[in-house]
Design a protein around this motif. Structure first.
Motif, PDB file in Angstrom:
ATOM      1  N   SER A 250      40.584  43.563  47.962  1.00 12.65           N
ATOM      2  CA  SER A 250      41.471  42.657  47.247  1.00 12.65           C
ATOM      3  C   SER A 250      42.006  41.553  48.133  1.00 12.65           C
ATOM      4  O   SER A 250      42.502  40.545  47.651  1.00 12.65           O
TER       5      SER A 250
ATOM      6  N   CYS B 149      35.630  32.767  39.454  1.00  9.70           N
ATOM      7  CA  CYS B 149      36.378  33.533  38.454  1.00  9.70           C
ATOM      8  C   CYS B 149      35.544  33.617  37.191  1.00  9.70           C
ATOM      9  O   CYS B 149      34.879  32.646  36.813  1.00  9.70           O
TER      10      CYS B 149
ATOM     11  N   ASP C  81      37.103  36.941  40.700  1.00  5.25           N
ATOM     12  CA  ASP C  81      38.323  37.274  39.984  1.00  5.25           C
ATOM     13  C   ASP C  81      38.022  37.292  38.487  1.00  5.25           C
ATOM     14  O   ASP C  81      36.988  36.788  38.036  1.00  5.25           O
TER      15      ASP C  81
ATOM     16  N   TYR D 170      44.494  45.905  40.479  1.00  8.86           N
ATOM     17  CA  TYR D 170      43.819  44.908  41.308  1.00  8.86           C
ATOM     18  C   TYR D 170      44.726  43.678  41.459  1.00  8.86           C
ATOM     19  O   TYR D 170      44.464  42.622  40.885  1.00  8.86           O
TER      20      TYR D 170
ATOM     21  N   ARG E 177      43.744  39.757  41.583  1.00  7.40           N
ATOM     22  CA  ARG E 177      42.322  39.635  41.222  1.00  7.40           C
ATOM     23  C   ARG E 177      42.105  39.522  39.720  1.00  7.40           C
ATOM     24  O   ARG E 177      41.076  39.005  39.280  1.00  7.40           O
TER      25      ARG E 177
ATOM     26  N   TYR F 272      39.335  27.401  41.690  1.00  8.32           N
ATOM     27  CA  TYR F 272      38.036  28.073  41.819  1.00  8.32           C
ATOM     28  C   TYR F 272      36.912  27.052  41.839  1.00  8.32           C
ATOM     29  O   TYR F 272      36.938  26.067  41.093  1.00  8.32           O
TER      30      TYR F 272
END
Length: 255
Positions: A6, A13, A40, A63, A66, A94
């Motif tokens: 993590s 993502c 993610d 998580y 995440r 991202y």
């Protein structure tokens, strides 16, 4: 290969829209978390009455950093779910932003192939394609296979797109594509949204690549597909092509 920790920073993502996916929600998130490349997860939940959001929130706790969720007030359409997710992922920085179904019809391990293909081939959009090497669909009724396959052929004929699987919902975008496209002007809300996104990205000069995947019909939960979705695609594609004849698109092919 070891499971990513993590503490690793994801540059990718995957957006997973969910409505009544309590049977699949935990398992699909776990599968993405176990990938050798760090992805993610962003879930868009449309107020599922079966408790899907609660299951996702348990995974958010499991998580940390995440997994995330955006909860909407009701069923507002697949297209608007993805656009909401795109904007969120752009804001988060991202580089690779993916779409995937919640029901394991798309194999989560193929996310790695989509991202790797974008890098290796310098592609802007990578489509997980059911039809680029024939018909790679498992456990669909023959009628649905034919409808889907010929729908894509119809779209190719009307629009001139070279993409074999124009309705595919398993896609990886580079952030520059989603920053450039006029997301608030995308008209379609159902599965025709997927056609419009690919068509517009192509018109903007972005490089689109298809990679073959095997699409497996869901085992758990209920399909959200209906005939009105295909109706939108059939008539909407004609409007899409017609409107494009009077539109000047920016060229990102050399940028």
């Amino acid at each position: 290969m070891s499971t990513p920790q993590s503490t690793d920073k994801a540059d990718a993502c995957v957006i997973i829209p969910m409505y009544n996916e309590c049977e699949n929600a935990a398992a699909i998130i776990d599968a993405v978390m176990a990938l050798p490349t760090v992805f993610d997860v962003l879930v868009i939940d449309d107020n599922s009455p079966d408790g899907t959001a609660g299951i996702v929130k348990e995974k958010i706790a499991q998580y940390p950093g995440r997994v995330d969720i955006i909860e909407r007030e009701g069923k507002l359409g697949l297209g608007t779910a993805y656009i909401t997710g795109f904007k969120h992922c752009i804001a988060k920085g991202y580089e690779f932003i993916c779409e995937m179904d919640a029901d394991f019809s798309h194999n989560p391990s193929d996310l790695v192939r989509l991202r790797d293909t974008a890098i290796a081939q310098e592609a802007d959009v990578v489509v997980g394609s059911r039809y680029v090497t024939g018909v790679n669909v498992v456990n669909w009724p023959m009628g649905r296979i034919l409808m889907s396959y010929y729908a894509s052929k119809y779209v190719q004929i009307i629009t001139g797109l070279s993409i074999h699987d124009t309705t595919a919902g398993f896609v990886c975008y580079r952030r520059r594509v989603l920053e450039a496209l006029p997301l608030d002007e995308i008209k379609f809300k159902g599965y025709a949204f997927q056609i419009e996104m690919k068509f517009t990205a192509t018109k903007y000069g972005f490089k689109v690549v298809e990679v073959p995947i095997i699409f497996v019909n869901r085992v758990l939960g209920t399909s959200k597909m209906n005939t009105s979705i295909f109706g939108e695609a059939v008539f909407g594609v004609i409007r899409l092509k017609w409107n494009s004849l009077f539109t000047k698109y920016p060229d990102y092919s050399k940028k």
